[in-house]
Design an enzyme around this catalytic site. Sequence first.
Site, PDB file in Angstrom:
ATOM      1  CB  ALA A   1      -0.872   0.039   1.398  1.00 45.92           C
TER       2      ALA A   1
ATOM      3  CB  ILE B   1       4.204   1.686  -6.778  1.00 45.08           C
ATOM      4  CG1 ILE B   1       5.663   2.603  -7.101  1.00 45.08           C
ATOM      5  CG2 ILE B   1       3.953   0.710  -8.070  1.00 45.08           C
ATOM      6  CD1 ILE B   1       6.870   1.703  -7.380  1.00 45.08           C
TER       7      ILE B   1
ATOM      8  CB  VAL C   1      -2.180   4.147  -3.186  1.00 43.25           C
ATOM      9  CG1 VAL C   1      -2.320   3.389  -1.997  1.00 43.25           C
ATOM     10  CG2 VAL C   1      -1.015   5.031  -3.324  1.00 43.25           C
TER      11      VAL C   1
ATOM     12  CB  SER D   1       3.516  -2.147  -5.590  1.00 42.88           C
ATOM     13  OG  SER D   1       2.477  -2.338  -5.130  1.00 42.88           O
TER      14      SER D   1
ATOM     15  CG  ASP E   1      16.037   4.846  -7.152  1.00 48.46           C
ATOM     16  OD1 ASP E   1      15.951   5.896  -6.948  1.00 48.46           O
ATOM     17  OD2 ASP E   1      15.185   4.232  -8.020  1.00 48.46           O
TER      18      ASP E   1
ATOM     19  CG  HIS F   1      -9.106  35.618  -3.464  1.00 48.85           C
ATOM     20  ND1 HIS F   1      -9.620  34.560  -2.650  1.00 48.85           N
ATOM     21  CD2 HIS F   1     -10.459  36.219  -3.588  1.00 48.85           C
ATOM     22  CE1 HIS F   1     -11.037  34.511  -2.357  1.00 48.85           C
ATOM     23  NE2 HIS F   1     -11.264  35.531  -3.100  1.00 48.85           N
TER      24      HIS F   1
END
Length: 468
Positions: free
Chosen positions: A185, A188, A190, A272, A315, A447
């Site tokens: 969960a 990736i 979800v 995942s 990574d 705004h």
Amino acid sequence: MDSFDVLVIGGGPAGYVAAIRAAQLGFKTACVDAFERGGKASLGGTCLNVGCIPSKAMLDSSEKYEVMQHDFADHGINVQGASIDLGKMLGRKAGVVDKLTGGVAYLFKKNKITSFFGLGKLVRQDGDGWIVDAAGTEVRAKHVIVATGSSPRELPLAPFGGHVVENSGALEFTQVPQKLGVIGAGVIGVELGSVWRRLGAQVTVLEALPGFLMATDDAVAKEALKQFQKQGLEFHFGVNISKVEQTDSGVSVTYTKKDKEVTAQFDKLIVSIGRVPHTAGLGAENVGLALDERGFVKVDGHYRTNLEGIYAIGDVIGGAMLAHKAEEEGVALAEMLAGQAGHVNYDVIPWVIYTSPEIAWAGLTEKGAREQGLMVKTGQFPFSANGRALGHGDPRGFVKVVADAGTDKLLGVHMVGPNVSELIGEVVAIMEFGGSSEDLARTVHAHPTLSEVVKEAALAADKRALHM
């Protein structure tokens, strides 16, 4: 033998950005990359080819279908007989990927970067440089940057193949599964679960951890889970999977939750459960490149490995496995090689989950700050009190600010709601400069905009929100 100042192994976000920045700084640069998509070499790594970019394209397409079915009527727009052409949707996704990967190839050409398509392998030291097998051609480089990225982690009980897929396979279903299982969960899980739920799948998410999105603030995680469950996503936490069996028609998953054994049947199963460093075939053993016990390349604070002239980023060195973190490391390292002061502030790396509602955060959670012994104050403001969110028809969620009670320094900001992937940027900028909740509160916001919720949350940290 060709000789380069900088040779990058890996063409993903860390690698291609490092190569571009090195070339901009005057280094003779090359990049060797083995990634293929559709049988053809394709720069950009997992992110551009089978990860960040194609998943966001599918998230956007599926969200449009969802909104057309359920929200257009509130705007006085009546639509009947809506249907999907999955082949065309997948084709659009592929087109987006082609444009971006082609763009990287163009940038390599523009910056005179030499590309080698195939495996890059460390061979031996050569004086003050290194010999690298670049897709079958030996080249010499003074500086070698390892940016080989990561690969999806397999569940031993459910190796990839057949009806069991990882992120890339989950983006290539040729028909919408009736029942889709997702193990994990996290981001990736979800995101991909959301894509196929919107397109008609019944989605069940199985997670070993006891709670949802435990890295983000408790209040945000609770609100996000409530919204996802309302949409029809089914979650089971604290599960222990004991058996996964494939048949010709699907997958059977047996798991235990609170001492109760359950067997669920799915047409497809997405696994995942994280990613592992990709160092297979790198040749680390040839040169004595040090890896840690999990297989990540060991580096110091300047991305230097145990070998002079070899560096690693992205990574493959661990930490947050995020494309933007990897890119910044690529820039920082290239600048360090040029004698500049490259730097990445890991304390303010933004995290984003591109679901609906979106989730974004940077910095410490309230719980995390208190666990560090900090005295904190918080402010929270809902999108339901924001004019732009109401006009847009999506008032779900809120922004929460966490600040130091004594100094007012921003420690973290956590968001769940519409377009928060874009709103987190201004918060990161202020935190990068050591700003306070007062700085955020005193900044004029246009705004009506969604960004006013960020301002109001900062005001709420001092109990002076204007519109609540």
